[in-house]
Design a protein around this motif. Structure first.
Motif, mmCIF file in Angstrom:
data_model
loop_
_atom_site.group_PDB
_atom_site.id
_atom_site.type_symbol
_atom_site.label_atom_id
_atom_site.label_comp_id
_atom_site.label_asym_id
_atom_site.label_seq_id
_atom_site.Cartn_x
_atom_site.Cartn_y
_atom_site.Cartn_z
ATOM 1 N N ARG A 242 0.823 -1.216 0.000
ATOM 2 C CA ARG A 242 0.000 0.000 0.000
ATOM 3 C C ARG A 242 0.854 1.262 0.000
ATOM 4 O O ARG A 242 0.532 2.247 -0.666
ATOM 5 C CB ARG A 242 -0.939 -0.005 1.214
ATOM 6 C CG ARG A 242 -2.134 -0.927 1.058
ATOM 7 C CD ARG A 242 -3.053 -0.856 2.248
ATOM 8 N NE ARG A 242 -2.398 -1.311 3.475
ATOM 9 C CZ ARG A 242 -2.975 -1.315 4.676
ATOM 10 N NH1 ARG A 242 -4.206 -0.861 4.818
ATOM 11 N NH2 ARG A 242 -2.333 -1.757 5.735
ATOM 12 N N VAL A 243 1.953 1.222 0.750
ATOM 13 C CA VAL A 243 2.853 2.376 0.798
ATOM 14 C C VAL A 243 3.463 2.620 -0.579
ATOM 15 O O VAL A 243 3.553 3.766 -1.050
ATOM 16 C CB VAL A 243 3.970 2.162 1.845
ATOM 17 C CG1 VAL A 243 4.990 3.292 1.791
ATOM 18 C CG2 VAL A 243 3.378 2.035 3.241
ATOM 19 N N GLU A 245 2.247 1.711 -3.550
ATOM 20 C CA GLU A 245 1.221 2.183 -4.481
ATOM 21 C C GLU A 245 0.920 3.666 -4.282
ATOM 22 O O GLU A 245 0.744 4.418 -5.245
ATOM 23 C CB GLU A 245 -0.057 1.361 -4.314
ATOM 24 C CG GLU A 245 0.038 -0.040 -4.891
ATOM 25 C CD GLU A 245 -1.270 -0.797 -4.820
ATOM 26 O OE1 GLU A 245 -1.412 -1.794 -5.532
ATOM 27 O OE2 GLU A 245 -2.158 -0.398 -4.031
ATOM 28 N N GLN A 246 0.868 4.083 -3.029
ATOM 29 C CA GLN A 246 0.603 5.501 -2.745
ATOM 30 C C GLN A 246 1.764 6.383 -3.185
ATOM 31 O O GLN A 246 1.566 7.542 -3.548
ATOM 32 C CB GLN A 246 0.339 5.682 -1.242
ATOM 33 C CG GLN A 246 -0.977 5.073 -0.782
ATOM 34 C CD GLN A 246 -1.102 5.031 0.727
ATOM 35 O OE1 GLN A 246 -0.238 5.537 1.451
ATOM 36 N NE2 GLN A 246 -2.167 4.430 1.225
ATOM 37 N N THR A 247 2.984 5.827 -3.154
ATOM 38 C CA THR A 247 4.169 6.608 -3.518
ATOM 39 C C THR A 247 4.308 6.751 -5.033
ATOM 40 O O THR A 247 4.538 7.854 -5.544
ATOM 41 C CB THR A 247 5.436 5.960 -2.941
ATOM 42 O OG1 THR A 247 5.313 5.861 -1.518
ATOM 43 C CG2 THR A 247 6.671 6.787 -3.280
ATOM 44 N N LYS A 249 1.952 5.933 -7.273
ATOM 45 C CA LYS A 249 0.655 6.199 -7.914
ATOM 46 C C LYS A 249 0.346 5.197 -9.028
ATOM 47 O O LYS A 249 -0.215 5.544 -10.065
ATOM 48 C CB LYS A 249 0.609 7.629 -8.493
ATOM 49 C CG LYS A 249 1.035 8.724 -7.537
ATOM 50 C CD LYS A 249 0.144 8.777 -6.308
ATOM 51 C CE LYS A 249 0.567 9.909 -5.364
ATOM 52 N NZ LYS A 249 -0.189 9.906 -4.094
ATOM 53 N N GLN A 250 0.724 3.942 -8.801
ATOM 54 C CA GLN A 250 0.452 2.893 -9.779
ATOM 55 C C GLN A 250 -0.031 1.640 -9.059
ATOM 56 O O GLN A 250 0.306 1.407 -7.894
ATOM 57 C CB GLN A 250 1.717 2.550 -10.582
ATOM 58 C CG GLN A 250 2.212 3.661 -11.482
ATOM 59 C CD GLN A 250 3.471 3.256 -12.239
ATOM 60 O OE1 GLN A 250 3.710 2.070 -12.467
ATOM 61 N NE2 GLN A 250 4.276 4.232 -12.606
ATOM 62 N N LYS A 251 -0.816 0.843 -9.757
ATOM 63 C CA LYS A 251 -1.280 -0.430 -9.222
ATOM 64 C C LYS A 251 -0.190 -1.469 -9.398
ATOM 65 O O LYS A 251 0.388 -1.607 -10.481
ATOM 66 C CB LYS A 251 -2.548 -0.882 -9.961
ATOM 67 C CG LYS A 251 -3.186 -2.130 -9.389
ATOM 68 C CD LYS A 251 -3.791 -1.853 -8.023
ATOM 69 C CE LYS A 251 -4.472 -3.119 -7.476
ATOM 70 N NZ LYS A 251 -4.965 -2.912 -6.089
#
Length: 290
Positions: A242-243, A245-247, A249-251
């Motif tokens: 999750r960290v 992905e948030q960094t 901005k990609q799945k």
């Protein structure tokens, strides 16, 4: 008339008469069953009898999902009976940063787990082959690496270097222990240096990654093995999915940071099933016998 639509179930009582019981009453009677007999599998969602789970090496009998196991269970799984000699059992953490309620939490975990810290170290035999072993325990502060965890692992490695025998470390950790700050981060360098000295003597180090192996443990001794094994489905990485992905901005790809994904991309040497682990470690020790 108030109970007209209340669902009832008829049961036979010893007198032979029929008694009406509501669903709520039945549920209450079932709640009298002792706690701790059953658990739920996160993989298939089915309820499992704990004794069945234990008899199946802590794997779900329905979907084969691996449950996390305690450090002493892990050692019993691979070390020959009555050959394990534990190191530094009484070593306990202090509170170098005066972190609020840290001592209280450590005492509570000691009572719940029977451990003084998140790792058990010692020496023993695997089918007669001597080795030093360390097993981390995710039940103790999520296996986080504080100063005592790092010290116990370092001492274990140094004893193996002195005796000129292999080291096997089972990792299970959420990473560095935030309650100890920089003292925790220092353990990354200390354990890695001990591994280097062990390697300079031409000795074998096998790292076995279990679920989860993350953070500072991954960034230090976990990934320094001459041979790196993992259990099926183990979460292995530095930052969590999750960290990341948030960094960025990609799945992330399906199964990212799982053992199978890492094996495919060259980070692991093999994935070994729990029931085959002792045999595999024994074969590795034989191949590298001095």
């Amino acid at each position: 008339m108030l109970n007209l639509f209340k669902k009832k179930q008829y049961v036979t009582v010893p007198s032979g008469k029929t008694e009406q019981k509501t669903v709520n009453e039945i549920v209450e009677s079932k709640n009298s069953i002792p706690d701790g007999l059953w658990t739920k599998c996160d993989g298939c969602g089915k309820i499992i009898l704990k004794s069945d789970l234990e008899n199946n090496l802590m794997k779900c009998p329905n979907c084969s999902k691996y449950f996390r196991i305690a450090a002493r269970q892990r050692i019993d799984l691979v070390i020959d009976n009555n050959t394990f000699k534990e190191y530094d059992r009484d070593m306990m953490s202090l509170n170098p940063l005066d972190y609020p309620e840290y001592e209280i939490k450590l005492k509570k975990l000691n009572k719940e787990t029977g451990l003084n810290e998140a790792v058990v170290t010692g020496e023993g035999l695997i089918n007669g082959e001597k080795c030093v072993i360390a097993a981390m325990d995710s039940n103790f502060l999520m296996g986080s690496m504080g100063s005592v965890v790092g010290e116990k692992i370092t001492r274990a490695i140094e004893r193996a270097t002195e005796q000129k025998i292999p080291v096997i470390i089972f990792t299970a950790s959420g990473g560095a222990r935030m309650q100890e700050g920089i003292f925790s981060l220092m353990q990354m360098a200390k354990t890695s240096a001990a591994i280097k000295r062990h390697s300079d003597e031409g000795l074998l180090y096998v790292s076995v990654l279990t679920d989860p192996t993350t953070g500072g443990v991954t960034a230090s001794f976990a990934m320094l093995g001459d041979i790196i094994l993992a259990e099926p489905g183990a979460l292995i990485g530095f930052a969590g999915p999750r960290v990341i992905e948030q960094t960025i901005k990609q799945k992330l790809p399906e199964g990212f940071q799982r053992a199978e994904f890492l094996l495919e991309h060259g980070f692991l040497d093999a994935i070994v099933k729990r029931e085959e682990l002792k045999k595999t470690l024994y074969q590795i020790l034989l191949m590298h016998r001095r």
